[in-house]
Structures are given as C-alpha cells and as structure tokens.
Design a protein around this motif. Structure first.
Motif, mmCIF file in Angstrom:
data_model
loop_
_atom_site.group_PDB
_atom_site.id
_atom_site.type_symbol
_atom_site.label_atom_id
_atom_site.label_comp_id
_atom_site.label_asym_id
_atom_site.label_seq_id
_atom_site.Cartn_x
_atom_site.Cartn_y
_atom_site.Cartn_z
ATOM 1 N N SER A 52 0.831 -1.212 0.000
ATOM 2 C CA SER A 52 0.000 0.000 0.000
ATOM 3 C C SER A 52 0.862 1.257 0.000
ATOM 4 N N ASP A 61 -2.756 2.765 -8.679
ATOM 5 C CA ASP A 61 -3.626 1.947 -7.827
ATOM 6 C C ASP A 61 -2.979 0.601 -7.516
ATOM 7 N N ARG A 163 0.370 6.787 -15.548
ATOM 8 C CA ARG A 163 -0.865 6.571 -14.800
ATOM 9 C C ARG A 163 -1.873 5.862 -15.697
ATOM 10 N N SER A 167 -6.070 4.923 -12.047
ATOM 11 C CA SER A 167 -5.269 5.546 -11.006
ATOM 12 C C SER A 167 -5.385 7.051 -10.979
#
Length: 168
Positions: A52, A61, A163, A167
């Motif tokens: 995370s 993400d 990206r 995300s």
C-alpha cells in the motif's frame, strides 16, 4: 514574482521533460521495464515497505502496483514477507539480486546523464539539482525524502510510471 509569460514557458519546459524520461527509459534492460525500475528504486530509497505504501509512492492503484511487484518478484529482485503487525499484509524487501539490479540501473542512469550533460559545468548540474529539489518540495512530493542510509546507491529517475485510467 514571475510574470505570466515565464510561468507559461516553465509549463512548456516541464511538459518537454517527458522526452528526457522516455530517453532514460530506453536504457533499461529488456527484463526491467519502467514500472519495475520504479519499484526497485523506491525500495532502495525508502527501505522495506507494505504494498500500500509502494502504491502511494508510485501514485498508481493497487492493481498496477501488484503487477509491478509480481514482475520483480518473479525475477528474484524482491521478497514478500508477512507483516508481523498484520498477517494479511506483505512487507516488500529487496534481495541481493535486486540490489545488484538497482546498482545496474543506477550505473546506466549515471552514464546517460554524464553523457548528455557532458558540456555542463559541475556548478550547472548542482544548480539544476537544487532547483529541481526545490520544485518538488514546492509541490509536496513525498518521494523527495532522502535515502534512508548514506550507503544506499543514488536512485535512478524511474520513480514515476504512466498513470492508468483507474489511477487518476
């Protein structure tokens, strides 16, 4: 305060930095795409971390982060250990092979920069570093933290990935 025209020119110059990043991406080994290089770079700079946290630092993400982590883990560049604080989570750690790969990336990046900036003075390179560091600080970039130990290799410039729609 700078004039509007200066900010407009700065915006144009910053968007052109993409060409520099693409050129840097071309020097990566075939089995180490930009996302993998970013994972290695961030683990080398920040040390062991949960996925995370890595996703946060990558600004992507978890599904994208998982793909990058799976790629580097399959090559033996990182290990995934249970988090003692939460057995459902994994702690990511560079392996000795991962450190070697990171050293190779750093060497390639350093050589490219030395080649492309060979006509710059040491003072000009230092000024660019100071100004880019200040620019990142002005934007609150969490990745600008110094390496966790003095012996850590200088990080290549592969900390960002493209990206994905999920995300943004």
């Amino acid at each position: 305060m700078a004039e509007r025209a200066q900010y407009e020119e700065l915006a144009r110059q910053l968007s052109a930095v993409g060409a520099v990043k693409r050129d840097m991406g071309r020097i990566l080994p075939p089995d180490c795409p930009t996302g993998s290089a970013a994972v290695l770079t961030l683990l080398g700079r920040h040390g062991d971390m949960r996925m995370s946290k890595l996703a946060e630092l990558l600004s992507v993400d978890m599904s994208v982060t998982s793909r990058h982590v799976a790629h580097v883990a399959a090559r033996g560049w990182i290990e995934r250990h249970p988090d003692p604080a939460d057995k459902r989570s994994r702690i990511l750690r560079l392996t000795p092979t991962g450190l070697e790969q990171l050293d190779e990336l750093t060497l390639r990046t350093t050589h490219l920069l030395a080649e492309r900036l060979s006509d710059w003075t040491d003072d000009e390179v230092g000024q660019l570093i100071r100004l880019m560091t200040r620019l990142r600080a002005s934007f609150g970039d969490c990745r600008s933290a110094p390496p966790r130990q003095a012996s850590a290799p200088a990080a290549p410039v592969f900390e960002e990935t493209t990206r994905t729609p999920a995300s943004t």
